[in-house]
Design an enzyme around this catalytic site. Structure first.
Site, mmCIF file in Angstrom:
data_model
loop_
_atom_site.group_PDB
_atom_site.id
_atom_site.type_symbol
_atom_site.label_atom_id
_atom_site.label_comp_id
_atom_site.label_asym_id
_atom_site.label_seq_id
_atom_site.Cartn_x
_atom_site.Cartn_y
_atom_site.Cartn_z
ATOM 1 N N ASN A 179 12.038 84.230 -32.658
ATOM 2 C CA ASN A 179 12.425 82.923 -32.163
ATOM 3 C C ASN A 179 12.720 82.890 -30.669
ATOM 4 O O ASN A 179 12.714 81.827 -30.062
ATOM 5 C CB ASN A 179 13.675 82.466 -32.944
ATOM 6 C CG ASN A 179 14.400 81.327 -32.297
ATOM 7 O OD1 ASN A 179 13.975 80.180 -32.375
ATOM 8 N ND2 ASN A 179 15.525 81.631 -31.642
ATOM 9 N N LYS A 192 3.171 78.782 -25.823
ATOM 10 C CA LYS A 192 3.377 78.514 -27.242
ATOM 11 C C LYS A 192 2.055 78.421 -28.002
ATOM 12 O O LYS A 192 1.987 78.800 -29.190
ATOM 13 C CB LYS A 192 4.206 77.243 -27.411
ATOM 14 C CG LYS A 192 5.648 77.404 -26.939
ATOM 15 C CD LYS A 192 6.347 78.536 -27.687
ATOM 16 C CE LYS A 192 7.833 78.607 -27.380
ATOM 17 N NZ LYS A 192 8.533 79.632 -28.198
ATOM 18 N N ASP A 205 16.028 92.572 -24.223
ATOM 19 C CA ASP A 205 14.974 91.743 -23.650
ATOM 20 C C ASP A 205 13.768 91.896 -24.572
ATOM 21 O O ASP A 205 13.240 92.996 -24.751
ATOM 22 C CB ASP A 205 14.655 92.252 -22.238
ATOM 23 C CG ASP A 205 13.491 91.529 -21.576
ATOM 24 O OD1 ASP A 205 12.777 90.771 -22.253
ATOM 25 O OD2 ASP A 205 13.291 91.741 -20.369
ATOM 26 N N VAL A 206 13.304 90.795 -25.160
ATOM 27 C CA VAL A 206 12.256 90.905 -26.188
ATOM 28 C C VAL A 206 10.922 91.392 -25.638
ATOM 29 O O VAL A 206 10.055 91.815 -26.413
ATOM 30 C CB VAL A 206 12.045 89.569 -26.932
ATOM 31 C CG1 VAL A 206 13.253 89.244 -27.792
ATOM 32 C CG2 VAL A 206 11.707 88.434 -25.973
ATOM 33 N N ILE A 235 17.800 77.054 -32.228
ATOM 34 C CA ILE A 235 17.232 77.114 -33.575
ATOM 35 C C ILE A 235 17.509 78.463 -34.218
ATOM 36 O O ILE A 235 17.761 78.547 -35.419
ATOM 37 C CB ILE A 235 15.726 76.803 -33.527
ATOM 38 C CG1 ILE A 235 15.515 75.307 -33.234
ATOM 39 C CG2 ILE A 235 15.043 77.188 -34.834
ATOM 40 C CD1 ILE A 235 14.065 74.889 -33.080
ATOM 41 N N SER A 277 5.908 76.038 -31.065
ATOM 42 C CA SER A 277 6.425 74.732 -30.655
ATOM 43 C C SER A 277 5.376 73.688 -30.963
ATOM 44 O O SER A 277 4.179 73.979 -30.992
ATOM 45 C CB SER A 277 6.732 74.720 -29.147
ATOM 46 O OG SER A 277 6.992 73.399 -28.692
ATOM 47 N N TYR A 301 4.759 76.244 -20.416
ATOM 48 C CA TYR A 301 5.336 76.342 -21.764
ATOM 49 C C TYR A 301 4.285 76.057 -22.828
ATOM 50 O O TYR A 301 4.187 76.767 -23.840
ATOM 51 C CB TYR A 301 6.492 75.356 -21.869
ATOM 52 C CG TYR A 301 7.265 75.422 -23.165
ATOM 53 C CD1 TYR A 301 8.187 76.439 -23.389
ATOM 54 C CD2 TYR A 301 7.087 74.459 -24.153
ATOM 55 C CE1 TYR A 301 8.915 76.500 -24.572
ATOM 56 C CE2 TYR A 301 7.813 74.501 -25.338
ATOM 57 C CZ TYR A 301 8.720 75.524 -25.538
ATOM 58 O OH TYR A 301 9.433 75.573 -26.704
ATOM 59 N N THR A 304 19.414 71.521 -28.634
ATOM 60 C CA THR A 304 19.785 72.906 -28.349
ATOM 61 C C THR A 304 20.182 73.001 -26.880
ATOM 62 O O THR A 304 20.035 72.041 -26.114
ATOM 63 C CB THR A 304 18.617 73.875 -28.616
ATOM 64 O OG1 THR A 304 17.562 73.602 -27.661
ATOM 65 C CG2 THR A 304 18.069 73.730 -30.026
#
Length: 243
Positions: free
Chosen positions: A85, A153, A58-59, A17, A136, A149, A184
């Site tokens: 993102n 999110k 690396d975020v 995305i 998400s 996950y 994706t």
């Protein structure tokens, strides 16, 4: 058409995305800086014209994120908005089989990485500024086998709402989007399997998966100058799956 002078940074902007949005914004006239995990993918995004420039980071590494934002500001002359993102998938196993280390890694990228990147955005964004966090649909409707996950999110949505409460008075709009199923690299194991894809599609009232046209124009608006009063909003982009 987006105002040509607008400048944006996208984490996780080299695939999925993030790449869809980067491609759309660039083609609309914006100058885009992408942040990816590997130098090769960042270079490829720049070489193919998806972005004006980019950084590997690396975020969840605050120092690396700060350098990426500083590089973007230096190269673009400032930043008007960011699309946070970057993220990774869960283990896809029953909750009783999720390991503590695996859970911690999903939270490190999907939750700590969002906060770390948002903090850098607070320091570097021009005012008025725009922050869009990619959560998400799993934040709104949990999915079996993805407790790690789902939790990460849901936390990303809560961070967006918390930042909107604190930062809106600083002329920063903070919004979360909650995409459903988009083809994706991360979703390829599911959407690429005919049987699994059919099961997933049955849960989407629109009876189709998302496309670049469903997110590119949306982010053009959310990052643009007319979206400020949406701060604190949580927008599902999922063909109705959250219902």
């Amino acid at each position: 058409m987006i105002i040509e002078s607008r400048r944006y940074l996208i984490t996780g902007g080299t695939s999925g995305i993030g790449e869809m949005v980067a491609r759309h914004l660039t083609s609309s006239g914006a100058r885009v800086w992408v942040v990816g995990t590997r130098e090769e993918t960042v270079r490829a995004a720049v070489d193919t014209g998806i972005a004006h420039g980019g950084s590997a980071a690396d975020v969840a590494d605050a120092d690396a994120v700060e350098r990426a934002f500083s590089d973007a500001v230096d190269a673009l002359g400032g930043l008007d908005g960011v699309f946070l993102n970057a993220g990774i998938d869960g283990a896809g196993v029953p909750a009783e089989n999720i390991t503590a280390s695996g859970f911690a890694e999903v939270l490190r990228v999907n939750t700590v990485g969002v906060l770390t990147s948002a903090q850098a955005a607070f320091r570097h964004l021009a005012r008025p500024g725009r922050i869009v966090i990619n959560a998400s649909v799993n934040a709104l409707r949990a999915e079996a086998l993805f407790a790690d996950y789902n939790a990460s999110k849901a936390a990303a949505v809560s961070i967006a709402q918390s930042l909107a409460l604190e930062w809106s008075a600083h002329d920063l709009s903070v919004v979360a989007i909650c995409p459903g199923y988009f083809p994706t690299r991360m979703t390829a194991p599911y959407l690429g399997d005919e049987s699994t894809a059919a099961d997933l599609l049955a849960s989407v009232p629109a009876r189709r998966f998302g496309t670049a046209d469903d997110v590119g124009p949306l982010l053009e608006f959310l990052l643009g100058p007319s979206s400020g009063y949406l701060t604190g909003s949580v927008l599902s982009v999922d063909g109705g799956r959250a219902l």
